[in-house]
Motif scaffolding. Structure first.
Motif, short mmCIF file in Angstrom:
data_model
loop_
_atom_site.label_atom_id
_atom_site.label_comp_id
_atom_site.label_asym_id
_atom_site.label_seq_id
_atom_site.Cartn_x
_atom_site.Cartn_y
_atom_site.Cartn_z
N LEU A 11 -31.96 18.07 -74.83
CA LEU A 11 -32.19 16.64 -74.60
C LEU A 11 -33.40 16.47 -73.69
N ALA A 12 -34.25 15.52 -74.05
CA ALA A 12 -35.42 15.22 -73.23
C ALA A 12 -35.29 13.83 -72.65
N ALA A 13 -35.99 13.62 -71.56
CA ALA A 13 -35.99 12.30 -70.92
C ALA A 13 -36.41 11.23 -71.93
N GLY A 14 -35.67 10.14 -71.92
CA GLY A 14 -35.97 9.02 -72.79
C GLY A 14 -35.35 9.10 -74.18
N GLN A 15 -34.77 10.23 -74.53
CA GLN A 15 -34.14 10.35 -75.84
C GLN A 15 -32.80 9.64 -75.87
N LEU A 16 -32.28 9.48 -77.08
CA LEU A 16 -30.97 8.89 -77.29
C LEU A 16 -30.08 9.92 -77.96
N LEU A 17 -28.98 10.26 -77.32
CA LEU A 17 -27.96 11.13 -77.91
C LEU A 17 -26.96 10.21 -78.61
N VAL A 18 -26.88 10.33 -79.92
CA VAL A 18 -25.93 9.55 -80.70
C VAL A 18 -24.75 10.44 -81.06
N VAL A 19 -23.54 9.97 -80.77
CA VAL A 19 -22.33 10.69 -81.14
C VAL A 19 -21.59 9.80 -82.14
N GLU A 20 -21.58 10.25 -83.38
CA GLU A 20 -20.95 9.49 -84.46
C GLU A 20 -19.48 9.92 -84.59
N LEU A 21 -18.57 8.95 -84.44
CA LEU A 21 -17.14 9.24 -84.38
C LEU A 21 -16.33 8.64 -85.53
N ALA A 22 -16.99 8.10 -86.53
CA ALA A 22 -16.27 7.41 -87.61
C ALA A 22 -15.24 8.31 -88.30
N GLY A 23 -15.49 9.61 -88.34
CA GLY A 23 -14.58 10.54 -89.00
C GLY A 23 -13.49 11.10 -88.12
N VAL A 24 -13.41 10.65 -86.87
CA VAL A 24 -12.38 11.15 -85.96
C VAL A 24 -11.05 10.48 -86.29
N THR A 25 -10.05 11.30 -86.54
CA THR A 25 -8.73 10.77 -86.92
C THR A 25 -7.75 10.73 -85.75
N PHE A 26 -8.08 11.46 -84.69
CA PHE A 26 -7.21 11.50 -83.50
C PHE A 26 -8.08 11.95 -82.34
N CYS A 27 -7.82 11.41 -81.16
CA CYS A 27 -8.55 11.82 -79.96
C CYS A 27 -7.60 11.74 -78.77
N ASP A 28 -7.41 12.87 -78.10
CA ASP A 28 -6.57 12.87 -76.90
C ASP A 28 -7.45 12.89 -75.65
N SER A 29 -6.85 13.08 -74.50
CA SER A 29 -7.60 13.04 -73.25
C SER A 29 -8.65 14.15 -73.16
N SER A 30 -8.41 15.28 -73.81
CA SER A 30 -9.40 16.36 -73.83
C SER A 30 -10.64 15.93 -74.61
N GLY A 31 -10.41 15.20 -75.69
CA GLY A 31 -11.52 14.68 -76.47
C GLY A 31 -12.32 13.66 -75.69
N ILE A 32 -11.62 12.78 -74.99
CA ILE A 32 -12.30 11.79 -74.15
C ILE A 32 -13.09 12.49 -73.06
#
Length: 115
Positions: free
Chosen positions: A41-62
């Motif tokens: 990652l470089a300064a000024g970039q945008l990290l996009v995390v696409e989650l549409a396919g996530v079917t379950f998320c627990d506290s470890s995922g968060i």
């Protein structure tokens, strides 16, 4: 039957796009953390995390998503979550994380908001 966990990364002009699918939990969150740690990652970039396919998320995922935000912040980059499933958006709202993570319906909307 559970959905298999997947994580893939591609690079866009705005920065890396990480697509996550399946169950993001105690067993799979370390894979997401490792994938994020490997990003350049470089300064000024945008990290996009696409989650549409996530079917379950627990506290470890968060926790892994918070680590992704911290990695972006350490690089003077920004983060955006895309396609957050409604049940996860509700969890973010209930825990006060909705303001912590900028969320957008599409990658294009996140990139446009980033400028």
């Amino acid at each position: 039957m559970t959905n298999p966990f997947t994580v893939s990364t591609r690079t866009a002009r705005s920065g890396p796009i990480v697509t996550v699918g399946g169950e993001l939990d105690v067993a799979t969150a370390p894979r997401l953390r490792a994938g994020i740690a490997e990003l350049s990652l470089a300064a000024g970039q945008l990290l996009v995390v696409e989650l549409a396919g996530v079917t379950f998320c627990d506290s470890s995922g968060i926790s892994a998503l918070i680590a992704a935000r911290n990695a972006a912040e350490a690089a003077s980059a920004e983060i955006a979550l895309v396609g957050v499933p409604s049940r996860l958006a509700r969890t973010f709202a209930l825990t006060g994380l909705a303001d912590f993570f900028p969320a957008y319906p599409t990658i294009e909307a996140a990139v446009a908001a980033h400028g």
